[in-house]
Every structure is written in C-alpha cells, then in structure tokens.
Design a protein around this motif. Structure first.
Motif, mmCIF file in Angstrom:
data_model
loop_
_atom_site.group_PDB
_atom_site.id
_atom_site.type_symbol
_atom_site.label_atom_id
_atom_site.label_comp_id
_atom_site.label_asym_id
_atom_site.label_seq_id
_atom_site.Cartn_x
_atom_site.Cartn_y
_atom_site.Cartn_z
ATOM 1 N N MET A 1 0.961 -1.063 -0.047
ATOM 2 C CA MET A 1 0.037 0.049 -0.065
ATOM 3 C C MET A 1 0.850 1.328 -0.037
ATOM 4 N N LYS A 2 0.505 2.146 -0.878
ATOM 5 C CA LYS A 2 1.201 3.461 -0.994
ATOM 6 C C LYS A 2 0.887 4.555 -0.081
ATOM 7 N N LEU A 3 1.819 5.124 0.487
ATOM 8 C CA LEU A 3 1.409 6.187 1.476
ATOM 9 C C LEU A 3 1.280 7.519 0.854
ATOM 10 N N THR A 4 0.112 8.114 1.514
ATOM 11 C CA THR A 4 0.177 9.425 1.023
ATOM 12 C C THR A 4 1.167 10.488 1.446
ATOM 13 N N LYS A 5 1.303 11.531 0.857
ATOM 14 C CA LYS A 5 2.235 12.548 1.582
ATOM 15 C C LYS A 5 2.338 12.860 2.852
ATOM 16 N N ALA A 6 0.814 12.911 3.358
ATOM 17 C CA ALA A 6 0.612 13.258 4.714
ATOM 18 C C ALA A 6 1.222 12.019 5.558
ATOM 19 N N ASP A 7 0.706 10.800 5.206
ATOM 20 C CA ASP A 7 1.119 9.574 6.090
ATOM 21 C C ASP A 7 2.734 9.543 5.759
ATOM 22 N N GLN A 8 3.014 9.885 4.647
ATOM 23 C CA GLN A 8 4.782 9.876 4.822
ATOM 24 C C GLN A 8 5.343 10.829 5.699
ATOM 25 N N LEU A 9 4.799 11.883 5.948
ATOM 26 C CA LEU A 9 5.327 12.969 6.914
ATOM 27 C C LEU A 9 5.124 12.428 8.417
ATOM 28 N N LEU A 10 3.710 11.753 8.375
ATOM 29 C CA LEU A 10 3.491 11.502 10.003
ATOM 30 C C LEU A 10 4.401 10.228 10.137
ATOM 31 N N LYS A 11 4.756 9.267 9.294
ATOM 32 C CA LYS A 11 5.741 8.118 9.748
ATOM 33 C C LYS A 11 7.062 8.688 9.723
ATOM 34 N N SER A 12 7.331 9.378 9.198
ATOM 35 C CA SER A 12 8.871 10.169 9.079
ATOM 36 C C SER A 12 8.807 10.696 10.755
ATOM 37 N N PHE A 13 8.009 11.781 11.268
ATOM 38 C CA PHE A 13 7.746 12.395 12.284
ATOM 39 C C PHE A 13 8.171 11.365 13.493
ATOM 40 N N LEU A 14 7.072 10.411 13.580
ATOM 41 C CA LEU A 14 7.323 9.058 14.360
ATOM 42 C C LEU A 14 8.381 8.506 14.236
ATOM 43 N N ASP A 15 8.905 8.182 13.341
ATOM 44 C CA ASP A 15 10.217 7.485 13.490
ATOM 45 C C ASP A 15 11.306 8.315 14.073
ATOM 46 N N GLU A 16 11.231 9.662 13.627
ATOM 47 C CA GLU A 16 12.195 10.399 14.291
ATOM 48 C C GLU A 16 12.099 10.658 15.777
ATOM 49 N N HIS A 17 10.920 10.829 16.278
ATOM 50 C CA HIS A 17 10.770 11.291 17.503
ATOM 51 C C HIS A 17 10.065 10.301 18.648
ATOM 52 N N ILE A 18 9.581 9.227 18.049
ATOM 53 C CA ILE A 18 8.926 8.361 19.138
ATOM 54 C C ILE A 18 9.381 7.089 19.007
ATOM 55 N N PRO A 19 9.824 6.622 20.218
ATOM 56 C CA PRO A 19 10.726 5.176 20.277
ATOM 57 C C PRO A 19 9.439 4.155 20.326
ATOM 58 N N PHE A 20 9.036 3.720 19.581
ATOM 59 C CA PHE A 20 7.806 2.733 19.229
ATOM 60 C C PHE A 20 8.085 1.517 19.996
ATOM 61 N N TYR A 21 9.226 1.021 19.663
ATOM 62 C CA TYR A 21 9.112 -0.371 20.387
ATOM 63 C C TYR A 21 9.445 -0.508 21.883
ATOM 64 N N GLU A 22 10.363 0.731 22.424
ATOM 65 C CA GLU A 22 10.547 0.980 23.875
ATOM 66 C C GLU A 22 9.337 1.399 24.398
ATOM 67 N N LEU A 23 8.449 2.224 23.639
ATOM 68 C CA LEU A 23 7.030 2.668 24.411
ATOM 69 C C LEU A 23 6.185 1.316 24.440
ATOM 70 N N ARG A 24 6.121 0.427 23.570
ATOM 71 C CA ARG A 24 5.270 -0.508 23.386
ATOM 72 C C ARG A 24 5.589 -1.686 24.390
ATOM 73 N N ARG A 25 6.925 -1.827 24.953
ATOM 74 C CA ARG A 25 7.517 -2.780 25.823
ATOM 75 C C ARG A 25 7.351 -2.098 27.124
ATOM 76 N N ALA A 26 7.107 -0.663 27.360
ATOM 77 C CA ALA A 26 6.720 -0.141 28.571
ATOM 78 C C ALA A 26 5.382 -0.118 28.967
ATOM 79 N N GLY A 27 4.476 -0.510 27.745
ATOM 80 C CA GLY A 27 2.908 -0.464 28.041
ATOM 81 C C GLY A 27 2.286 0.760 27.553
#
Length: 103
Positions: A1-27
């Motif tokens: 599935m191709k991401l829209t430009k808005a989704d690409q921006l959101l994904k980039s922002f989350l990747d840069e600022h949010i440590p997903f795996y650590e936060l998921r592990r922490a609950g």
C-alpha cells in the motif's frame, strides 16, 4: 500500500521522535499495535498528552527534575558539573530545560 504524502510525513515524524518499540514494551502502546499503525500511534499520543495533533509533541520547552545517580568522584556533590555563561565551574541545576524540537 502506497502512503500519501501526509502519511509519509507522519511516519517520518514518528520514526524520528517516538521510540515505538520501547514505548510498546513499557505499555504505552498496546502489545497488539504494530509499528506500521502510524494513525494508532498518533491517536494514542494525542489522547495521552491532550494534543490536537501529534505534531505538538516536543514543540514547547519543557522542564524536568533530573535525578543524578553519580557525579564526579571526590567532590561533595552527586550532580555533574558544567561551565556557566560566565565561564565558572558550577553544579548542574536540579531543574533542566529541554528545548522544543522546532527551536
């Protein structure tokens, strides 16, 4: 599935600022949430912090009390040292200021 430009921006922002795996592990994020669920991540962040948009994350200067485990051995303080604006050796303050990501 191709991401829209808005989704690409959101994904980039989350990747840069949010440590997903650590936060998921922490609950913070549910165990069943996948890293690819960028809208779910954004929704959880907004709900928790009371943001209207996830892009508010890190936008403001914040202050935090920092507890130091150890300082420089041989000194009376457990806080690390730094050089102040006047070039004098000082202990780190108890309250640290963290600048916003847009500054």
């Amino acid at each position: 599935m191709k991401l829209t430009k808005a989704d690409q921006l959101l994904k980039s922002f989350l990747d840069e600022h949010i440590p997903f795996y650590e936060l998921r592990r922490a609950g913070f994020f549910p165990k069943e949430m996948k890293k690819s669920d960028i809208h779910g991540q954004a929704k959880r962040i907004c709900e928790f912090f009371g943001y209207k948009t996830v892009y508010e994350y890190g936008a403001k200067v914040t202050y935090a009390h920092i507890s130091y485990a150890s300082g420089i051995s041989g000194l009376d303080s457990d806080r690390p040292l730094h050089i102040d604006e006047e070039g004098k050796l000082k202990e780190a303050p108890f309250i640290e200021q963290f600048g916003g990501i847009y500054e």
